[in-house]
Scaffold this motif. Structure first.
Motif, PDB file in Angstrom:
ATOM      1  N   GLY A  14       2.209   0.476   5.082  1.00 25.64           N
ATOM      2  CA  GLY A  14       2.452   0.449   3.639  1.00 25.64           C
ATOM      3  C   GLY A  14       3.914   0.614   3.301  1.00 25.64           C
ATOM      4  N   ARG A  15       4.193   0.530   2.007  1.00 29.32           N
ATOM      5  CA  ARG A  15       5.584   0.640   1.561  1.00 29.32           C
ATOM      6  C   ARG A  15       6.016   2.088   1.410  1.00 29.32           C
ATOM      7  NH1 ARG A  15       4.976  -1.393  -4.751  1.00 29.32           N
ATOM      8  NH2 ARG A  15       3.601   0.268  -5.442  1.00 29.32           N
ATOM      9  N   ALA A  16       5.047   3.000   1.318  1.00 25.59           N
ATOM     10  CA  ALA A  16       5.376   4.422   1.139  1.00 25.59           C
ATOM     11  C   ALA A  16       4.384   5.269   1.906  1.00 25.59           C
ATOM     12  CB  ALA A  16       5.345   4.791  -0.343  1.00 25.59           C
ATOM     13  N   ALA A  17       4.889   6.330   2.530  1.00 26.03           N
ATOM     14  CA  ALA A  17       4.050   7.311   3.213  1.00 26.03           C
ATOM     15  C   ALA A  17       4.565   8.687   2.811  1.00 26.03           C
ATOM     16  CB  ALA A  17       4.113   7.129   4.724  1.00 26.03           C
ATOM     17  N   VAL A  18       3.820   9.371   1.967  1.00 30.51           N
ATOM     18  CA  VAL A  18       4.250  10.641   1.387  1.00 30.51           C
ATOM     19  C   VAL A  18       3.546  11.793   2.093  1.00 30.51           C
ATOM     20  CG1 VAL A  18       4.301  12.037  -0.716  1.00 30.51           C
ATOM     21  CG2 VAL A  18       4.671   9.557  -0.843  1.00 30.51           C
ATOM     22  N   TYR A  19       4.313  12.791   2.496  1.00 27.37           N
ATOM     23  CA  TYR A  19       3.729  14.003   3.073  1.00 27.37           C
ATOM     24  C   TYR A  19       3.427  14.979   1.946  1.00 27.37           C
ATOM     25  CZ  TYR A  19       3.152  18.265   5.800  1.00 27.37           C
ATOM     26  OH  TYR A  19       2.652  19.422   6.351  1.00 27.37           O
ATOM     27  N   ALA A  20       2.135  15.326   1.786  1.00 29.37           N
ATOM     28  CA  ALA A  20       1.715  16.171   0.670  1.00 29.37           C
ATOM     29  C   ALA A  20       1.618  17.641   1.040  1.00 29.37           C
ATOM     30  CB  ALA A  20       0.359  15.701   0.129  1.00 29.37           C
ATOM     31  N   GLY A  21       1.537  17.967   2.335  1.00 23.19           N
ATOM     32  CA  GLY A  21       1.427  19.365   2.724  1.00 23.19           C
ATOM     33  C   GLY A  21       0.441  19.557   3.860  1.00 23.19           C
ATOM     34  N   PRO A  22       0.091  20.801   4.139  1.00 26.08           N
ATOM     35  CA  PRO A  22      -0.799  21.095   5.262  1.00 26.08           C
ATOM     36  C   PRO A  22      -2.270  20.843   4.909  1.00 26.08           C
ATOM     37  CG  PRO A  22      -0.197  23.110   4.144  1.00 26.08           C
ATOM     38  CD  PRO A  22       0.569  22.014   3.464  1.00 26.08           C
ATOM     39  N   GLY A  23      -3.111  20.947   5.937  1.00 25.64           N
ATOM     40  CA  GLY A  23      -4.556  20.908   5.708  1.00 25.64           C
ATOM     41  C   GLY A  23      -5.039  19.606   5.111  1.00 25.64           C
ATOM     42  N   GLU A  24      -5.907  19.738   4.097  1.00 31.43           N
ATOM     43  CA  GLU A  24      -6.598  18.572   3.558  1.00 31.43           C
ATOM     44  C   GLU A  24      -6.106  18.165   2.166  1.00 31.43           C
ATOM     45  OE1 GLU A  24      -8.117  17.720   6.127  1.00 31.43           O
ATOM     46  OE2 GLU A  24      -8.087  19.717   7.010  1.00 31.43           O
ATOM     47  N   VAL A  25      -4.921  18.596   1.773  1.00 39.34           N
ATOM     48  CA  VAL A  25      -4.488  18.351   0.392  1.00 39.34           C
ATOM     49  C   VAL A  25      -4.368  16.864   0.073  1.00 39.34           C
ATOM     50  CG1 VAL A  25      -3.359  20.586   0.133  1.00 39.34           C
ATOM     51  CG2 VAL A  25      -2.053  18.645   1.034  1.00 39.34           C
ATOM     52  N   SER A  26      -4.125  16.022   1.072  1.00 35.23           N
ATOM     53  CA  SER A  26      -4.024  14.587   0.804  1.00 35.23           C
ATOM     54  C   SER A  26      -5.354  14.025   0.322  1.00 35.23           C
ATOM     55  CB  SER A  26      -3.560  13.832   2.045  1.00 35.23           C
ATOM     56  OG  SER A  26      -4.500  13.940   3.093  1.00 35.23           O
ATOM     57  N   ARG A  27      -6.460  14.648   0.730  1.00 33.34           N
ATOM     58  CA  ARG A  27      -7.775  14.183   0.266  1.00 33.34           C
ATOM     59  C   ARG A  27      -7.900  14.379  -1.237  1.00 33.34           C
ATOM     60  NH1 ARG A  27      -9.232  11.323   4.767  1.00 33.34           N
ATOM     61  NH2 ARG A  27      -9.431  12.669   6.590  1.00 33.34           N
ATOM     62  N   LEU A  28      -7.427  15.511  -1.731  1.00 37.14           N
ATOM     63  CA  LEU A  28      -7.493  15.760  -3.167  1.00 37.14           C
ATOM     64  C   LEU A  28      -6.592  14.795  -3.925  1.00 37.14           C
ATOM     65  CD1 LEU A  28      -8.585  17.427  -5.503  1.00 37.14           C
ATOM     66  CD2 LEU A  28      -6.699  19.052  -5.118  1.00 37.14           C
ATOM     67  N   VAL A  29      -5.408  14.517  -3.377  1.00 36.92           N
ATOM     68  CA  VAL A  29      -4.498  13.566  -4.019  1.00 36.92           C
ATOM     69  C   VAL A  29      -5.191  12.214  -4.174  1.00 36.92           C
ATOM     70  CG1 VAL A  29      -2.347  12.277  -3.764  1.00 36.92           C
ATOM     71  CG2 VAL A  29      -2.410  14.721  -3.221  1.00 36.92           C
ATOM     72  N   LYS A  30      -5.842  11.739  -3.117  1.00 31.93           N
ATOM     73  CA  LYS A  30      -6.494  10.420  -3.178  1.00 31.93           C
ATOM     74  C   LYS A  30      -7.675  10.432  -4.147  1.00 31.93           C
ATOM     75  CE  LYS A  30      -7.524   6.211  -2.505  1.00 31.93           C
ATOM     76  NZ  LYS A  30      -8.197   5.695  -1.314  1.00 31.93           N
ATOM     77  N   LEU A  31      -8.437  11.511  -4.187  1.00 25.63           N
ATOM     78  CA  LEU A  31      -9.556  11.578  -5.120  1.00 25.63           C
ATOM     79  C   LEU A  31      -9.055  11.584  -6.564  1.00 25.63           C
ATOM     80  CD1 LEU A  31     -11.926  14.094  -3.302  1.00 25.63           C
ATOM     81  CD2 LEU A  31     -12.191  11.618  -3.509  1.00 25.63           C
ATOM     82  N   CYS A  32      -7.969  12.315  -6.831  1.00 29.83           N
ATOM     83  CA  CYS A  32      -7.379  12.287  -8.172  1.00 29.83           C
ATOM     84  C   CYS A  32      -6.934  10.876  -8.527  1.00 29.83           C
ATOM     85  CB  CYS A  32      -6.202  13.257  -8.254  1.00 29.83           C
ATOM     86  SG  CYS A  32      -6.661  15.003  -8.205  1.00 29.83           S
ATOM     87  N   HIS A  33      -6.353  10.192  -7.577  1.00 30.07           N
ATOM     88  CA  HIS A  33      -5.928   8.796  -7.778  1.00 30.07           C
ATOM     89  C   HIS A  33      -7.112   7.925  -8.175  1.00 30.07           C
ATOM     90  CE1 HIS A  33      -5.493   4.676  -6.211  1.00 30.07           C
ATOM     91  NE2 HIS A  33      -4.203   4.777  -6.475  1.00 30.07           N
ATOM     92  N   ASN A  34      -8.224   8.041  -7.447  1.00 27.18           N
ATOM     93  CA  ASN A  34      -9.357   7.159  -7.718  1.00 27.18           C
ATOM     94  C   ASN A  34     -10.097   7.545  -8.991  1.00 27.18           C
ATOM     95  OD1 ASN A  34      -8.580   5.825  -5.443  1.00 27.18           O
ATOM     96  ND2 ASN A  34     -10.582   5.868  -4.461  1.00 27.18           N
ATOM     97  N   LEU A  35     -10.099   8.835  -9.326  1.00 26.47           N
ATOM     98  CA  LEU A  35     -10.640   9.229 -10.628  1.00 26.47           C
ATOM     99  C   LEU A  35      -9.828   8.580 -11.745  1.00 26.47           C
ATOM    100  CD1 LEU A  35     -11.310  13.032 -10.009  1.00 26.47           C
ATOM    101  CD2 LEU A  35     -13.070  11.313 -10.456  1.00 26.47           C
ATOM    102  N   ALA A  80       0.824  -1.208   0.000  1.00 26.30           N
ATOM    103  CA  ALA A  80       0.000   0.000   0.000  1.00 26.30           C
ATOM    104  C   ALA A  80       0.859   1.258   0.000  1.00 26.30           C
ATOM    105  CB  ALA A  80      -0.924   0.008   1.207  1.00 26.30           C
ATOM    106  N   SER A  81       0.262   2.352  -0.499  1.00 23.92           N
ATOM    107  CA  SER A  81       0.884   3.678  -0.417  1.00 23.92           C
ATOM    108  C   SER A  81      -0.072   4.611   0.299  1.00 23.92           C
ATOM    109  CB  SER A  81       1.174   4.214  -1.821  1.00 23.92           C
ATOM    110  OG  SER A  81       2.130   3.419  -2.482  1.00 23.92           O
ATOM    111  N   LEU A  82       0.466   5.446   1.166  1.00 22.84           N
ATOM    112  CA  LEU A  82      -0.343   6.408   1.899  1.00 22.84           C
ATOM    113  C   LEU A  82       0.139   7.810   1.590  1.00 22.84           C
ATOM    114  CD1 LEU A  82       0.337   3.836   4.123  1.00 22.84           C
ATOM    115  CD2 LEU A  82      -1.649   4.955   5.148  1.00 22.84           C
ATOM    116  N   VAL A  83      -0.793   8.740   1.515  1.00 24.69           N
ATOM    117  CA  VAL A  83      -0.460  10.148   1.323  1.00 24.69           C
ATOM    118  C   VAL A  83      -1.083  10.926   2.481  1.00 24.69           C
ATOM    119  CG1 VAL A  83      -2.447  10.491  -0.224  1.00 24.69           C
ATOM    120  CG2 VAL A  83      -0.554  12.127  -0.245  1.00 24.69           C
TER     121      VAL A  83
END
Length: 296
Positions: A152-173, A130-133
């Motif tokens: 998971g094998r990777a845990a990436v820090y994307a930034g402050p606030g809720e930006v990881s939610r957008l990253v995951k939604l882009c992934h699933n789109l 798994a990968s986590l953001v």
């Protein structure tokens, strides 16, 4: 790490993720709405909480639930008493708005909050792939990063606030659009007389191949729609992702069409099937014979 851990949500994904921590030697106290799912992890070292509030004394509590409303509900229970955990790590795929609400409610209780959605189905998670953001306070991320790296094998820090939610939604789109593209070309080849397995064998030997398609090829060949990620959950993520696109004035013509095809799959009875059942919509539209249906 000597931190005490709690876990909310022992569905397919939650069980696989909590299992990674248990197998690494971390004692985890688990609560799930259906108690039997939490009890299934006892033999791997888990203890079972009677209520969500029983996790309030933990240093870190992970959350893995299905929807934004589920997140709101479990946090209400977690924060219902006088005590509160040190940090909440939410790995669910929810809206940025619900995540911001959860962060604000946590802050009122003095609880640190990290949004850390995960990519990978239960089989991938169990195998450590798994990968986590994550997003939120960097210092808090650094505190829980060893735990995320265990899951998971990777845990990436994307930034402050809720930006990881957008990253995951882009992934699933992208995932949904990729699968729709796959089932369309498979159907075209099949309608033209090419064996489905032969076409996928060829595709998996080209530069277009991916580990995901290789792993899911047997399911597509056999039309086995036992769920790893359901069509209904994919629709939920497309609802959220297209909502985020509208809010940012970003056109998503391909994703919008795939959204309707996901709806068509649900309308045809594939709500609780794996989202690879998008093939059934394409095959029916192309006039291919009906298959054996979902295996049990």
């Amino acid at each position: 790490m000597s931190m005490t851990l709690g876990w909310i949500g022992a569905g397919r994904m939650g069980s696989a993720m909590a299992g990674r921590l248990l197998d690494a030697g971390h004692p985890v106290r688990i609560w799930n709405r259906t108690r039997a799912k939490a009890e299934a992890l006892v033999e791997r070292g888990a203890t079972v909480a009677d209520t969500v509030a029983d996790l309030a004394d933990r240093d870190v509590v992970f959350v893995m639930v299905s929807t934004s409303d589920d997140l709101r509900e479990v946090l209400r229970g977690l924060y219902a008493g006088d005590q509160a955990p040190g940090t909440v790590v939410d790995c669910s795929t929810v809206s940025a708005e619900a995540s911001a609400e959860a962060r604000a409610e946590s802050a009122k209780r003095g609880v640190r909050f990290i949004a850390a959605p995960v990519s990978g189905n239960p089989h991938v998670v169990a195998a450590g792939g798994a990968s986590l953001v994550a997003s939120g306070d960097r210092e808090t991320f650094d505190l829980v990063r060893p735990l995320l790296a265990t899951i998971g094998r990777a845990a990436v820090y994307a930034g402050p606030g809720e930006v990881s939610r957008l990253v995951k939604l882009c992934h699933n789109l992208y995932l949904g659009m990729m699968v729709e593209s796959l089932v369309e070309v498979v159907t075209l080849a099949e309608k033209g007389g090419v064996d489905r397995a032969a076409f996928l064998e060829f595709l998996n030997g080209t530069v277009l191949a991916s580990d995901w398609v290789r792993k899911r090829t047997p399911d597509l060949v056999e039309r086995d729609w036992r769920p790893t990620f359901t069509t209904e959950l994919l629709r939920k993520d497309f609802d959220l992702g297209l909502g985020a696109a509208r809010a940012s004035e970003v056109p998503m013509p391909v994703a919008s069409l795939v959204h309707q095809l996901i709806q068509a799959a649900i309308g045809r009875g594939h709500r609780d099937d794996d989202f690879l059942a998008l093939y059934e919509v394409q095959a029916a539209n192309a006039g291919l014979p009906e298959g054996p249906g979902q295996e049990t």
